[in-house]
Scaffold this active site. Structure first.
Site, short mmCIF file in Angstrom:
data_model
loop_
_atom_site.label_atom_id
_atom_site.label_comp_id
_atom_site.label_asym_id
_atom_site.label_seq_id
_atom_site.Cartn_x
_atom_site.Cartn_y
_atom_site.Cartn_z
N ASP A 104 2.08 -6.55 12.96
CA ASP A 104 2.76 -6.14 11.73
C ASP A 104 2.23 -4.83 11.19
OD1 ASP A 104 4.13 -6.10 9.32
OD2 ASP A 104 2.77 -7.52 8.35
N ASP A 285 8.51 -0.81 9.64
CA ASP A 285 7.84 -2.10 9.47
C ASP A 285 8.20 -3.08 10.58
OD1 ASP A 285 6.61 -4.34 8.50
OD2 ASP A 285 7.72 -4.43 6.62
#
Length: 395
Positions: A104, A285
């Site tokens: 992430d 992201d």
């Protein structure tokens, strides 16, 4: 005769140079550590039709949760993982215990569930058995994350963590002791790849530790996310494999050092600006499935593509997908086109829904999250050495 000897000499030099280039490429490719990523089933498919779906989706709305530890307060957007996402394997401990984690770029911490976590959601995850690891080292540093209707409590510990051939000994990471709101989500933890200042727990991020120890040949990592196949995706550390993209990488400087936000010029459809009219910021992201933006602007996009609400999703007619226009994101003067087939998905019932979602957090500047929907089309390179992101059309 002299001319022939000269030609042979030149030919020999060319062959020698080609071999040097080839050997250099082989040596460079061996410096790149690649971790296969697997596209996992959506939470919607896993619990579709159950009454718990709406409750879980409410818990995972985009908000700014309060994160506290040792008397201090931090804020961080809650990760939205309700649609397709990608997991890869790491190991922790000696002997190694395997976990499937989300890599992430929107957060900085590594955490997995502890054997002491007895919640129903923890029971579905692989939990770390610290007593079986000879290299485990505890601390008394605790941290707490509150998400609104969901929460997580953890403790910072140390152990050996392996990402492929990369080994970080005595790596600090979080063990989840108690949580709520993660039931039915098929992953064991999160490995954050943002900057150290974004850490929840204060633990030094694993990528920074590996970088500082010289374990990574170049301070970069990159993502290739497969479009249709469950397998084939990869995150790579220490370099870039050019076979995963077409053309040249377009480099975009970060707005500021400390996170993966870049300046976006505008968002257009049919040559008309539909969002980001005065410029905005965008987080690239990998921990977000969708493209997420301010509520009013996303609602306008839904209207433009004639999407209609049904529960938490906005659906379009599947027969109309081929007639819908592309949406163009202009970043650093370069247009990144997203055709309708990229931002419209089919659920398990064959219905077509849009991947544009609204967030509910406030920011002084218009903010968008460019998640996996965008990154499946564009190969992405995260360059910590130069604080920039590279984007190119994925193969």
């Amino acid at each position: 005769m002299l001319r022939t000897q000269t030609s042979l000499s030149t030919w020999s030099q060319e062959i020698h140079m080609k071999w040097l280039v080839l050997l250099g490429l082989v040596a460079f490719s061996e410096c790149i550590v690649k971790i296969p990523l697997r596209r996992v089933k959506t939470m919607r498919n896993a619990i579709s039709g159950k009454n718990t779906l709406n409750n879980i989706l409410k818990e995972h709305a985009y908000r700014l949760p309060q994160i506290s530890f040792r008397g201090s307060n931090l804020t961080h957007p809650l990760r939205n993982i309700r649609d397709l996402f990608y997991v890869g394997n790491i190991t922790i401990g000696t002997p190694p215990q395997e976990f499937q984690v989300i890599f992430d770029t929107g957060s900085s911490d590594l955490w997995v569930a502890s054997i002491f976590c007895n919640s129903s959601s923890c029971a579905a995850h692989v939990r770390f058995r610290h007593h079986q690891s000879s290299t485990f080292r505890p601390t008394n540093k605790t941290f707490r994350i509150t998400y609104g209707s969901g929460r997580m409590k953890g403790v910072v510990v140390h152990d050996t963590v392996r990402i492929g051939d990369l080994v970080s000994t005595d790596q600090p990471f979080g063990l989840c002791l108690k949580d709520s709101g993660f039931k039915g989500i098929p992953f064991d933890g999160i490995l954050g790849l943002s900057y150290p200042n974004k850490t929840f727990s204060g633990a030094f991020p694993i990528f920074d530790k590996l970088k500082n120890e010289g374990a990574i040949s170049e301070p970069v990592f990159a993502f290739y996310l497969s479009k249709d196949k469950q397998e084939g995706s990869v995150v790579m550390f220490g370099g870039v494999d050019h076979r995963y993209y077409k053309g040249e990488l377009n480099w975009v400087p970060l707005i500021q050092v400390g996170d993966w936000f870049v300046h976006m010029d505008r968002i257009t459809m049919k040559r008309k600006v539909i969002a980001c009219s005065d410029g905005c910021k965008a987080l690239v992201d990998t921990g977000t499935s969708d493209i997420v933006g301010p509520s009013t602007l996303v609602n306008n996009i839904w209207k433009l593509i004639r999407a209609r609400p049904l529960g938490p999703q906005y659906f379009v007619s599947c027969s109309a997908v081929n007639t819908l226009p592309s949406i163009i994101f202009t970043i650093n003067g370069i247009n990144y086109r997203l055709p309708a087939r990229a931002y419209i998905h089919k659920d398990s019932r064959g219905r077509c829904y849009t991947a544009f979602k609204e967030h509910r957090f406030t920011s002084p500047m218009e903010t968008w999250l460019l998640g996996d929907v965008f990154l499946r089309r564009y190969f992405s390179v995260f360059d910590r050495g130069n604080d920039r992101i590279g984007l190119a059309r994925a193969v």
